[in-house]
Design an enzyme around this catalytic site. Structure first.
Site, short mmCIF file in Angstrom:
data_model
loop_
_atom_site.label_atom_id
_atom_site.label_comp_id
_atom_site.label_asym_id
_atom_site.label_seq_id
_atom_site.Cartn_x
_atom_site.Cartn_y
_atom_site.Cartn_z
N CYS A 2 -22.69 -39.09 4.67
CA CYS A 2 -23.36 -39.32 5.93
C CYS A 2 -22.62 -38.50 6.97
CB CYS A 2 -23.26 -40.80 6.31
SG CYS A 2 -23.80 -41.88 4.98
N ARG A 27 -26.18 -33.67 6.87
CA ARG A 27 -25.40 -34.47 5.93
C ARG A 27 -26.17 -35.69 5.41
NH1 ARG A 27 -20.02 -33.37 5.96
NH2 ARG A 27 -19.60 -35.43 5.12
N TRP A 76 -27.24 -40.96 4.64
CA TRP A 76 -27.85 -40.64 3.34
C TRP A 76 -27.57 -41.88 2.49
CZ3 TRP A 76 -26.57 -40.02 -1.85
CH2 TRP A 76 -27.50 -39.30 -2.61
N ASN A 103 -18.92 -43.53 6.24
CA ASN A 103 -19.39 -42.50 5.32
C ASN A 103 -18.63 -42.68 4.01
OD1 ASN A 103 -20.16 -40.12 3.99
ND2 ASN A 103 -18.54 -38.94 4.97
N GLY A 104 -19.33 -42.84 2.90
CA GLY A 104 -18.65 -42.99 1.61
C GLY A 104 -19.15 -44.23 0.89
N GLU A 487 -30.48 -19.34 -9.31
CA GLU A 487 -30.50 -19.71 -7.89
C GLU A 487 -31.93 -19.69 -7.35
OE1 GLU A 487 -28.78 -21.01 -5.73
OE2 GLU A 487 -29.41 -20.28 -3.77
N LYS A 491 -33.64 -22.95 -5.61
CA LYS A 491 -34.21 -22.92 -4.26
C LYS A 491 -35.63 -23.49 -4.28
CE LYS A 491 -31.06 -21.90 -1.73
NZ LYS A 491 -30.28 -22.61 -2.67
N GLU A 494 -35.60 -27.35 -4.91
CA GLU A 494 -35.15 -28.21 -3.82
C GLU A 494 -36.05 -28.11 -2.58
OE1 GLU A 494 -31.28 -25.55 -2.40
OE2 GLU A 494 -31.17 -27.70 -2.27
N HIS A 510 -35.82 -16.78 -27.66
CA HIS A 510 -35.22 -17.88 -28.43
C HIS A 510 -35.85 -19.23 -28.05
CE1 HIS A 510 -32.27 -15.18 -30.11
NE2 HIS A 510 -32.04 -14.71 -28.89
N LYS A 613 -26.65 -32.26 2.52
CA LYS A 613 -26.01 -30.96 2.37
C LYS A 613 -24.68 -31.06 1.64
CE LYS A 613 -25.23 -26.55 4.25
NZ LYS A 613 -26.00 -25.91 3.18
O1 M6R Z 1 -20.75 -27.61 -0.11
P1 M6R Z 1 -20.82 -27.09 -1.53
O2 M6R Z 1 -20.91 -25.60 -1.58
O3 M6R Z 1 -19.72 -27.62 -2.39
O4 M6R Z 1 -22.18 -27.67 -2.10
C1 M6R Z 1 -22.50 -27.50 -3.46
C2 M6R Z 1 -23.93 -27.86 -3.73
O5 M6R Z 1 -24.17 -29.22 -3.45
C3 M6R Z 1 -24.92 -27.01 -2.90
O6 M6R Z 1 -24.72 -25.65 -3.13
C4 M6R Z 1 -26.38 -27.37 -3.25
O7 M6R Z 1 -26.66 -27.03 -4.56
C5 M6R Z 1 -27.31 -26.68 -2.26
N1 M6R Z 1 -28.18 -27.64 -1.62
C6 M6R Z 1 -28.18 -25.66 -2.87
O8 M6R Z 1 -29.01 -25.02 -1.94
#
Ligand code: M6R
Length: 618
Positions: A2, A27, A76, A103-104, A487, A491, A494, A510, A613
């Site tokens: 959070c 967050r 969150w 947070n946590g 990647e 993208k 998500e 394969h 995030k």
């Molecule tokens: O803050 P971080 O780079 O450790 O985060 C790692 C992943 O959670 C982050 O890259 C996540 O996969 C992204 N939302 C992807 O766009």
């Protein structure tokens, strides 16, 4: 995971808290709330499920009285659904004079709750956090000393937490505690701030203190005191925030993600700055501590990260092995930690994280340190836990990344990985120094090339819109194009919530080729045809194989590669570069494609559903 913000000072507390929450909304955005102690001495709270705008509407309808102290939270959800009742702050005590944000996760909340329920405490939420609010309020009732009550209770909590508390009967202080979750102090002139990260207050001050594990902060407007959970005084370590506040605002772009994609030439340039000389030689002052003997002693590198950051590691592996001949293993941090991995004092751990707060990555690095390994972090956030806990840090200078989907942080991580590869290459002497310097000079040209890519994206943009009803998109690549394919798929998942998968093109035959049917969109990262040992002919064969089975092929290829046009329905060209560095270029059309497709579906690209995030729980 959070966002938390706290403030004491003469300005409008409501505005400071809401501004901080806006910057921390990445967050978590399931619900938000603030509490203030008004200048009349009353504790007032507003909270609302949903995004921050819902809270702002609530405050507009039910204004708060002027105040000079308060706390704010964006959530969150972990324990309890994202409802108004479960939103933070939570009030504690029979007269609800204490307000708390968290947070946590408090792992022992069930037993603590049972104790409170037995004593007659009534709970207003299903959260673990409310337990702490009632415990601190009860302790304060007994002793009349808020700092002592707070200290006594945080020592009883297990798990990961940053907790902030204000109390109507102690109206000039915000208390904060940190254990396995982020917390930073902002130092102002006659005002002070608390935040999950510096973005919360960077528009007000650039002077900051990062708070250590198991420490308490006692925040007044003119004074900040740090103590351990055992009450020992801590000498604060101040640092200056390098982020520019304006970098964390949209600045006219339709979304943070669109802006951050456009920021990428700068992110690459800033990450190279001061580290790569015009003759192509690399200097990483941050790891000056690693002597040539240390570098020679490294027998294996293990790179740990999650999500997008793990793809930056995959790219770095190709470069580090090629330039230095040190074997590199890339591990998802959550898998690595729990499989009894082999680590020796000659293993170098490289942990990559934008936020520096990803709990899986932190746990992996802590574990590796316990086994005697040295940890080098590649991190974007100053004062982050990962940076604090590592032996050395290479900061990526991407600036604040607000959109949940990582874009500019990724290209900055790739850039830092290439720098590390060249640095280790020079230290190992496995590749002639002149060759490494020539690669270094090539790397220097990447910001301009990234800029060029950004100018050529209209057709991939149109394609994103056109494919907005696609049910699935596949991505293929080889060598550094493979992690780029992964990647591209991440993208799309998500942001657009559709099935997407990335494959190594060589793996197609394969199994995955069975997925190809008439009209299936497949995005293929085509390597440069120019290298003597290029995989270009093999990827062209793969394209022909899927075309023959009805795939719609969209190619990302190097300019001048006319051959690919014979086989692909659509080609987006990127500038020529050494193939090893091409990931920085080829990933950009994929970011734009996902952004456009998701936007065409009417989705919120900055705050996709179910995500936060930084994932600060395991
Ligand atoms: O803050 P971080 O780079 O450790 O985060 C790692 C992943 O959670 C982050 O890259 C996540 O996969 C992204 N939302 C992807 O766009």
């Amino acid at each position: 995971m959070c966002g938390i913000v706290g403030y004491v000072g003469p300005k409008s507390t409501q505005e400071i808290l809401l501004g901080g929450l806006r910057r921390l909304e990445y967050r978590g955005y399931d619900s938000a709330g603030i509490s203030v102690i008004t200048n009349g001495g009353a504790l007032e709270t507003r909270k609302k499920a949903g995004k921050l705008d819902n809270l702002i509407a609530e405050i507009t309808n039910h204004p708060l009285a002027p105040a000079n102290i308060g706390i704010g939270h964006t959530r969150w959800a972990t324990h309890g659904a994202p409802t108004d009742g479960n939103a933070h702050p939570h009030l504690g005590g029979p007269t609800s004079k204490l307000s708390l944000i968290h947070n946590g996760i408090i792992e022992n909340f069930a037993e603590l709750k049972a104790e409170l329920v037995a004593a007659g405490t009534k709970f207003a939420s299903e959260t673990d956090s409310e337990v702490a609010a009632h415990l601190i309020a009860a302790e304060f009732e007994k002793t009349g000393d808020l700092v002592a009550a707070f200290g006594a209770v945080v020592k009883r909590l297990h798990g990961a937490f940053t907790i902030l508390v204000i109390h109507q009967d102690a109206p000039d202080v915000v208390l904060a505690a940190r254990c396995n979750a982020p917390l930073v102090v902002g130092l102002g002139d006659g005002e002070n701030f608390l935040g999950s990260d510096v973005a919360a207050f960077v528009e007000h001050t650039k002077r900051a203190i990062s708070v250590g594990q198991n420490q308490i902060v006692i925040l007044h407007s003119n004074n900040v005191e740090l103590r351990t959970f055992d009450g020992e005084p801590v000498v604060p370590e101040e640092f200056t925030v390098s982020w520019d506040a304006s970098a964390a605002s949209k600045g006219g772009w339709s979304s943070f993600m669109a802006k951050e994609i456009a920021d990428q030439p700068q992110a690459v340039a800033d990450t190279l700055m001061g580290r790569l000389a015009s003759d192509g030689s690399v200097r990483l002052a941050e790891i000056d501590g690693l002597t040539e003997a240390d570098i020679k002693a490294i027998d294996r590198i293990v790179m740990v990260a999650c999500g997008t950051a793990s793809y930056a590691c995959d790219v770095a592996k190709y470069a580090i092995e090629k330039f230095s001949r040190i074997p590199v293993q890339v591990e998802l941090a959550h898998e690595f930690r729990y499989r009894d991995p082999i680590i020796t004092p000659n293993t170098l751990i490289v942990a990559v994280s934008q936020s520096g707060e990803t709990m899986d990555t932190l746990m992996a690095t802590r574990f590796a340190k316990e086994q005697g390994a040295k940890v080098l972090a590649i991190c974007n956030t100053q004062g982050a836990t990962l940076a604090r806990e590592s032996d050395a840090v290479i900061y990526t200078h991407a600036g604040p990344e607000v959109a949940v989907a990582s874009t500019k942080a990724l290209v900055a991580q790739m850039t830092a990985g290439y720098l590390l590869a060249l640095f280790l290459g020079a230290g190992r002497g496995a590749v002639p120094a002149a060759e490494l310097r020539s690669l270094g000079k090539e790397l220097l040209k990447m910001p301009a090339r990234v800029n060029k890519v950004l100018g050529r994206l209209d057709s991939i943009r149109a394609l994103g819109k056109e494919l907005s009803t696609a049910k699935s998109v596949l991505f293929l690549g080889r060598n550094v194009g493979f992690p780029v394919a992964m990647e591209g798929a991440l993208k799309l998942k998500e942001l657009a919530y559709i099935h997407a998968e990335g494959f190594a093109a060589g793996e197609l035959k394969h199994g995955p080729i069975a997925l190809i049917e008439e009209g299936q969109p497949v995005i293929v990262i085509v390597p440069s045809p120019r290298d003597a040992d290029s995989l270009h002919p093999k990827v062209i064969s793969n394209i022909q194989e899927i075309r023959a089975r009805g795939a719609r092929v969209i190619a990302i290829a190097e300019e001048g590669d006319a051959e690919v046009e014979n086989y692909a329905e659509h080609v987006t060209y990127v500038p020529k570069s050494a193939n090893i560095f091409s990931s920085i270029l080829t990933v950009i059309p994929l970011q734009l494609f996902a952004l456009e497709l998701a936007t065409a579906k009417g989705l919120d690209v900055d705050q996709p559903r179910n995500l936060a995030k930084s994932v600060t729980v395991e």
